[in-house]
Scaffold this motif. Structure first.
Motif, PDB file in Angstrom:
ATOM      1  N   SER A  55      11.269  69.267   5.499  1.00  0.00           N
ATOM      2  CA  SER A  55      11.642  70.544   4.902  1.00  0.00           C
ATOM      3  C   SER A  55      13.162  70.653   4.744  1.00  0.00           C
ATOM      4  N   GLY A  56      13.886  70.257   5.785  1.00  0.00           N
ATOM      5  CA  GLY A  56      15.345  70.311   5.714  1.00  0.00           C
ATOM      6  C   GLY A  56      15.909  69.377   4.661  1.00  0.00           C
ATOM      7  N   ALA A  57      15.320  68.184   4.536  1.00  0.00           N
ATOM      8  CA  ALA A  57      15.801  67.230   3.540  1.00  0.00           C
ATOM      9  C   ALA A  57      15.611  67.760   2.122  1.00  0.00           C
ATOM     10  N   LEU A  58      14.466  68.377   1.855  1.00  0.00           N
ATOM     11  CA  LEU A  58      14.225  68.930   0.517  1.00  0.00           C
ATOM     12  C   LEU A  58      15.128  70.133   0.243  1.00  0.00           C
ATOM     13  N   ALA A  59      15.371  70.944   1.281  1.00  0.00           N
ATOM     14  CA  ALA A  59      16.304  72.061   1.099  1.00  0.00           C
ATOM     15  C   ALA A  59      17.714  71.540   0.850  1.00  0.00           C
ATOM     16  N   GLY A  60      18.114  70.473   1.571  1.00  0.00           N
ATOM     17  CA  GLY A  60      19.427  69.878   1.341  1.00  0.00           C
ATOM     18  C   GLY A  60      19.552  69.291  -0.048  1.00  0.00           C
ATOM     19  N   LEU A  61      18.475  68.653  -0.533  1.00  0.00           N
ATOM     20  CA  LEU A  61      18.488  68.125  -1.901  1.00  0.00           C
ATOM     21  C   LEU A  61      18.628  69.264  -2.906  1.00  0.00           C
ATOM     22  N   ALA A  62      17.957  70.372  -2.645  1.00  0.00           N
ATOM     23  CA  ALA A  62      18.097  71.540  -3.517  1.00  0.00           C
ATOM     24  C   ALA A  62      19.534  72.053  -3.512  1.00  0.00           C
ATOM     25  N   GLY A  63      20.165  72.038  -2.345  1.00  0.00           N
ATOM     26  CA  GLY A  63      21.533  72.536  -2.238  1.00  0.00           C
ATOM     27  C   GLY A  63      22.522  71.698  -3.022  1.00  0.00           C
ATOM     28  N   ILE A  64      22.472  70.386  -2.842  1.00  0.00           N
ATOM     29  CA  ILE A  64      23.446  69.546  -3.556  1.00  0.00           C
ATOM     30  C   ILE A  64      23.116  69.495  -5.046  1.00  0.00           C
ATOM     31  N   SER A  65      21.829  69.614  -5.408  1.00  0.00           N
ATOM     32  CA  SER A  65      21.479  69.647  -6.838  1.00  0.00           C
ATOM     33  C   SER A  65      22.007  70.919  -7.495  1.00  0.00           C
TER      34      SER A  65
END
Length: 373
Positions: free
Chosen positions: A253-263
């Protein structure tokens, strides 16, 4: 008199399917009443909010841009919630992913290479996952409530972002504004269509949703998530570890949220600033539940919630209403979704204490008289 919820013997499958649509209809009705109370024409207001953005190509691109982080975060949260791990801090993981991914274009801004963007995306995912690892560690090892720990870490991330853009990462060419350097072209997500601003972030969201759907439907890990979410004791009998599931669900979950953030930062804002999210991490909770914790449903729910953002901006301009209208709609939607789900599983029963006591006393007296005879 008091109100009690009595569990139904069997939940209705039909109403379980119709629940999100009933919640949407109730939200629209409540929204119309709200506009009427504000002195606005409900029909034209709802038209501007829900229909007008769908008739313009630019608005459709904006919907896709805003849907991308909602879908990415919502898909990750669905894994947490289906495994009974309540990650409420996706907003903080979104922010920390954006910060971690921005290390390359901000600190090493003179480095120009095709590797810049892939490294940013990897750093963003790692940053979000590591931040989610904090509540995961606290729950797995200290039995700390992950709702409180993940939520409080959101404010830590927000203040850290505010400090870093006003301090060490402030741009020397930014006229003293609290922003970082603008990202170089190598650090910006490319657009996928010539007609608007939709970038690769939307593609990441759709691919992530499809992969998670496949995992949940066809793999042993998906079965493990379902079993542990429904009964931890049954999962232990099957040989599944609830502690490992805490780590898996929170890190994913954190990795996908982080990917959303940098995207979001790379594809839309192109720099770091004190506020990079209108609350995507919290809105994604609504997306996850509106989509029934199903990745394919989350795609549709993410697009609808993105429509509320774009529609909210439209009614601000056309009807001169507050920007809080969008939050009200989203709050109403969450309320009705949870209410409908509750009424599917439970029925409302009115209890009158006096009448109950009288009935109970009469039953006791009847039993005593019967025994005496």
């Amino acid at each position: 008199m008091r109100i009690e919820l009595e569990k139904r013997p069997q939940a209705s499958v039909l109403y379980a399917v119709l629940s999100p649509f009933i919640a949407l209809v109730l939200t629209v009705i409540a929204g119309g009443i709200m506009f009427w109370l504000l002195g606005k024409d409900p029909v034209s207001a709802l038209y501007s909010f829900f229909v007008e953005p769908l008739l313009d190509v630019w608005s459709l691109h904006e919907i896709a841009i805003k849907a991308a982080p909602l879908i990415l975060i919502g898909v990750g949260l669905s894994i947490c919630y289906r495994s009974n791990n309540w990650n409420i801090g996706a907003e903080g993981q979104f922010i920390m992913g954006a910060i971690a991914g921005s290390i390359v274009p901000v600190v090493f801004h003179e480095w120009h290479s095709p590797l810049v963007l892939p490294l940013m995306l990897i750093f963003g995912m790692v940053g979000g996952a590591l931040y989610a690892a904090i509540p995961a560690f606290l729950k797995a090892n200290l039995n700390t409530n992950e709702i409180l720990s993940s939520l409080m870490l959101v404010y830590v991330a927000q203040f850290f972002l505010d400090w870093i853009v006003r301090g060490p990462w402030r741009s020397p060419e930014g006229y003293n504004f609290p922003v970082t350097r603008n990202f170089t072209p190598e650090a910006i997500l490319p657009e996928i269509l010539d007609s608007g601003r939709t970038n690769l972030g939307f593609v990441f969201a759709i691919v992530a949703a499809l992969l998670i759907w496949f995992m949940m439907r066809y793999t042993l890990k998906g079965f493990e998530i379902t079993v542990l979410g429904q009964s931890e004791r049954a999962g232990r009998f099957a040989g599944f570890s609830s502690r490992r599931m805490i780590w898996f669900s929170m890190l994913l979950s954190g990795a996908l949220a982080g990917l959303a953030g940098i995207s979001e930062v790379s594809g839309n804002i192109n720099k770091l600033q004190p506020i990079i999210s209108p609350g995507y991490g919290f809105t994604a909770i609504i997306v996850a539940f509106l989509g029934r914790l199903n990745p394919l449903g989350i795609i549709a729910a993410g697009l609808f919630l993105a429509l509320t953002y774009v529609g909210g901006e439209a009614v601000q301009l056309t009807l001169t209403v507050s920007d809080k209208v969008t939050r009200v709609f989203q709050g109403l939607l969450l309320f009705f979704v949870l209410s409908c789900d509750t009424l599917i599983l439970y029925k409302i029963r009115l209890v009158f204490p006096g009448r109950t006591a009288a009935v109970g006393q009469g039953a006791v007296q009847g039993a005593v008289q019967g025994g005496a005879e």
